[in-house]
Design a protein around this motif. Structure first.
Motif, mmCIF file in Angstrom:
data_model
loop_
_atom_site.group_PDB
_atom_site.id
_atom_site.type_symbol
_atom_site.label_atom_id
_atom_site.label_comp_id
_atom_site.label_asym_id
_atom_site.label_seq_id
_atom_site.Cartn_x
_atom_site.Cartn_y
_atom_site.Cartn_z
ATOM 1 N N ASP A 56 0.813 -1.225 0.000
ATOM 2 C CA ASP A 56 0.000 0.000 0.000
ATOM 3 C C ASP A 56 0.840 1.267 0.000
ATOM 4 O OD1 ASP A 56 -2.220 -1.639 0.095
ATOM 5 O OD2 ASP A 56 -2.637 -1.289 2.222
ATOM 6 N N TRP A 57 2.119 1.140 0.364
ATOM 7 C CA TRP A 57 2.985 2.311 0.495
ATOM 8 C C TRP A 57 3.954 2.505 -0.660
ATOM 9 C CZ3 TRP A 57 2.969 6.354 3.743
ATOM 10 C CH2 TRP A 57 2.051 6.293 4.786
ATOM 11 N N VAL A 58 4.116 1.521 -1.502
ATOM 12 C CA VAL A 58 5.137 1.582 -2.562
ATOM 13 C C VAL A 58 5.020 2.850 -3.396
ATOM 14 C CG1 VAL A 58 5.954 0.472 -4.682
ATOM 15 C CG2 VAL A 58 5.492 -0.907 -2.654
ATOM 16 N N ASP A 59 3.831 3.178 -3.838
ATOM 17 C CA ASP A 59 3.642 4.344 -4.716
ATOM 18 C C ASP A 59 3.527 5.655 -3.954
ATOM 19 O OD1 ASP A 59 3.730 2.768 -6.999
ATOM 20 O OD2 ASP A 59 1.575 2.390 -6.957
ATOM 21 N N ARG A 60 3.514 5.591 -2.631
ATOM 22 C CA ARG A 60 3.370 6.804 -1.826
ATOM 23 C C ARG A 60 4.724 7.357 -1.373
ATOM 24 N NH1 ARG A 60 -1.143 5.072 2.446
ATOM 25 N NH2 ARG A 60 -0.807 7.207 3.178
ATOM 26 N N LEU A 61 5.775 6.598 -1.594
ATOM 27 C CA LEU A 61 7.117 7.027 -1.198
ATOM 28 C C LEU A 61 7.812 7.722 -2.356
ATOM 29 C CD1 LEU A 61 8.284 3.832 0.700
ATOM 30 C CD2 LEU A 61 7.417 5.954 1.692
ATOM 31 N N PRO A 62 8.783 8.591 -2.037
ATOM 32 C CA PRO A 62 9.550 9.196 -3.135
ATOM 33 C C PRO A 62 10.322 8.117 -3.891
ATOM 34 C CG PRO A 62 10.457 9.828 -0.988
ATOM 35 C CD PRO A 62 9.225 9.029 -0.729
ATOM 36 N N PRO A 63 10.578 8.336 -5.166
ATOM 37 C CA PRO A 63 11.307 7.319 -5.940
ATOM 38 C C PRO A 63 12.730 7.127 -5.409
ATOM 39 C CG PRO A 63 10.993 9.323 -7.232
ATOM 40 C CD PRO A 63 10.258 9.513 -5.939
ATOM 41 N N ARG A 64 13.264 5.952 -5.701
ATOM 42 C CA ARG A 64 14.651 5.661 -5.303
ATOM 43 C C ARG A 64 15.599 6.533 -6.117
ATOM 44 N NH1 ARG A 64 13.088 0.260 -6.850
ATOM 45 N NH2 ARG A 64 12.121 -0.737 -5.065
ATOM 46 N N GLU A 65 16.619 7.030 -5.436
ATOM 47 C CA GLU A 65 17.705 7.728 -6.120
ATOM 48 C C GLU A 65 18.654 6.661 -6.698
ATOM 49 O OE1 GLU A 65 18.107 11.052 -6.489
ATOM 50 O OE2 GLU A 65 16.220 11.441 -5.446
ATOM 51 N N PRO A 66 19.479 7.005 -7.685
ATOM 52 C CA PRO A 66 20.388 6.030 -8.289
ATOM 53 C C PRO A 66 21.309 5.326 -7.269
ATOM 54 C CG PRO A 66 20.274 7.968 -9.674
ATOM 55 C CD PRO A 66 19.508 8.284 -8.418
ATOM 56 N N MET A 67 21.791 6.061 -6.268
ATOM 57 C CA MET A 67 22.685 5.440 -5.292
ATOM 58 C C MET A 67 21.959 4.336 -4.505
ATOM 59 S SD MET A 67 24.801 7.237 -2.226
ATOM 60 C CE MET A 67 26.411 7.496 -2.915
ATOM 61 N N GLU A 68 20.703 4.594 -4.130
ATOM 62 C CA GLU A 68 19.930 3.579 -3.423
ATOM 63 C C GLU A 68 19.699 2.370 -4.325
ATOM 64 O OE1 GLU A 68 15.687 2.959 -1.036
ATOM 65 O OE2 GLU A 68 16.066 4.873 -2.045
ATOM 66 N N GLU A 69 19.366 2.615 -5.585
ATOM 67 C CA GLU A 69 19.184 1.516 -6.548
ATOM 68 C C GLU A 69 20.438 0.641 -6.602
ATOM 69 O OE1 GLU A 69 16.743 0.433 -8.464
ATOM 70 O OE2 GLU A 69 15.304 2.077 -8.504
ATOM 71 N N ASP A 70 21.603 1.287 -6.682
ATOM 72 C CA ASP A 70 22.865 0.541 -6.748
ATOM 73 C C ASP A 70 23.095 -0.292 -5.490
ATOM 74 O OD1 ASP A 70 23.328 1.615 -9.238
ATOM 75 O OD2 ASP A 70 24.796 3.100 -8.523
ATOM 76 N N MET A 71 22.835 0.284 -4.320
ATOM 77 C CA MET A 71 23.076 -0.431 -3.057
ATOM 78 C C MET A 71 22.102 -1.587 -2.866
ATOM 79 S SD MET A 71 25.839 0.750 -1.948
ATOM 80 C CE MET A 71 25.829 -0.551 -0.762
#
Length: 107
Positions: A56-71
């Motif tokens: 229920d929260w996935v679309d309510r959060l800010p998108p991942r930044e590239p650094m988070e995607e990498d980690m």
């Protein structure tokens, strides 16, 4: 303040009020919630604060930044849709009611 529910891998729930301006990771750390290790202290340099966000929260959060995607590539069993690093989620009133579940382990 936001009320955040942290769910351990075994289903144990911890409901905590976390001050605005902190991260979801700091809320877990400051309240002694097991399952979020945060080895790098919130610098987005490890993946030991990985959680699965309730659908229920996935679309309510800010998108991942590239650094988070990498980690997240280094996280234990990441889910492409639901995995987030709690060090990258800043607490605000908009996160009131957020539910996150810890993976079986952190690597």
């Amino acid at each position: 303040m936001a009320k955040i529910t942290y769910i351990e891998h075994d289903g144990t729930e911890h409901v905590q009020e976390v001050r605005n301006g902190l991260t979801v990771m700091e809320g877990a750390r400051d309240n002694g919630i097991p399952g979020i290790e945060a080895d790098c202290g919130g610098a987005c340099a490890c993946s030991t604060c990985h959680v699965y966000v309730h659908p229920d929260w996935v679309d309510r959060l800010p998108p991942r930044e590239p650094m988070e995607e990498d980690m997240l590539d280094f996280a234990y069993e990441p889910d492409p849709a639901r995995s987030r690093l709690t060090c990258q989620l800043k607490v605000s009133d908009a996160l009131d009611g957020l539910v996150v579940q810890m993976p079986e382990k952190q690597i």
